[in-house]
Design a protein around this motif. Sequence first.
Motif, short mmCIF file in Angstrom:
data_model
loop_
_atom_site.label_atom_id
_atom_site.label_comp_id
_atom_site.label_asym_id
_atom_site.label_seq_id
_atom_site.Cartn_x
_atom_site.Cartn_y
_atom_site.Cartn_z
N TYR A 1 0.84 -1.20 0.00
CA TYR A 1 0.00 0.00 0.00
C TYR A 1 0.87 1.25 0.00
CZ TYR A 1 -2.82 3.82 1.70
OH TYR A 1 -3.41 5.04 1.85
N THR A 2 1.83 1.30 0.91
CA THR A 2 2.68 2.48 1.04
C THR A 2 3.46 2.74 -0.24
OG1 THR A 2 2.87 2.06 3.41
CG2 THR A 2 4.50 3.55 2.43
N GLU A 3 4.03 1.70 -0.80
CA GLU A 3 4.82 1.83 -2.03
C GLU A 3 3.95 2.32 -3.18
OE1 GLU A 3 6.89 -1.27 -5.07
OE2 GLU A 3 7.38 -1.54 -2.95
N LEU A 4 2.77 1.73 -3.33
CA LEU A 4 1.87 2.11 -4.42
C LEU A 4 1.34 3.53 -4.23
CD1 LEU A 4 0.57 1.16 -7.03
CD2 LEU A 4 -1.28 0.17 -5.67
N ALA A 5 1.03 3.91 -3.00
CA ALA A 5 0.53 5.27 -2.74
C ALA A 5 1.55 6.32 -3.14
CB ALA A 5 0.16 5.41 -1.27
N VAL A 6 2.81 6.12 -2.80
CA VAL A 6 3.86 7.06 -3.16
C VAL A 6 4.03 7.12 -4.68
CG1 VAL A 6 6.36 7.50 -3.04
CG2 VAL A 6 5.08 6.88 -0.97
N LYS A 7 4.04 5.98 -5.31
CA LYS A 7 4.21 5.91 -6.77
C LYS A 7 3.07 6.63 -7.49
CE LYS A 7 4.66 2.58 -10.52
NZ LYS A 7 4.67 1.16 -10.89
N LEU A 8 1.83 6.39 -7.05
CA LEU A 8 0.69 7.01 -7.72
C LEU A 8 0.60 8.50 -7.45
CD1 LEU A 8 -2.02 4.23 -7.40
CD2 LEU A 8 -0.69 4.88 -9.42
N ARG A 9 0.95 8.92 -6.24
CA ARG A 9 0.97 10.36 -5.93
C ARG A 9 1.95 11.07 -6.88
NH1 ARG A 9 2.93 11.37 -0.20
NH2 ARG A 9 1.18 10.01 0.10
N ASP A 10 3.13 10.52 -7.04
CA ASP A 10 4.12 11.12 -7.93
C ASP A 10 3.62 11.14 -9.37
OD1 ASP A 10 5.77 11.49 -5.75
OD2 ASP A 10 7.05 9.76 -6.20
N LYS A 11 2.96 10.07 -9.79
CA LYS A 11 2.44 9.99 -11.16
C LYS A 11 1.34 11.02 -11.39
CE LYS A 11 0.80 6.67 -14.57
NZ LYS A 11 0.44 5.27 -14.83
N ALA A 12 0.46 11.21 -10.42
CA ALA A 12 -0.61 12.19 -10.56
C ALA A 12 -0.04 13.59 -10.75
CB ALA A 12 -1.52 12.15 -9.33
N ILE A 13 1.02 13.90 -10.01
CA ILE A 13 1.65 15.22 -10.11
C ILE A 13 2.42 15.35 -11.42
CG2 ILE A 13 3.46 16.67 -9.10
CD1 ILE A 13 2.44 15.60 -6.32
#
Length: 96
Positions: free
Chosen positions: A17-29
């Motif tokens: 969860y933590t790894e995916l959340a960071v990855k997706l946050r960066d992708k959204a930005i």
Amino acid sequence: MLVVIFRATTAELDPQYTELAVKLRDKAIREYGCLEFVSACEGKQEIALSYWPDLASIKAWQADPEHRRAQVLGKQLWYSDYQVQIAQIGDLRTPE
């Protein structure tokens, strides 16, 4: 400007969860125009605020295949309940 308000009751959060959340946050930005993303947890409650220039950017992010897969995982593994709201916001600070 628009804000997406994500509120959830979490189940068991794991390293995936933590790894995916960071990855997706960066992708959204990086790829979809998200201006800022902040989140906080207290106990089993999570809130995330993401700020966007327009509704088209939010819809494009919502349709991203990797984000869609994460939504399925969230429903299956990480969240027992959640809600998403979108609101128009403005800056109320007094000009100097």
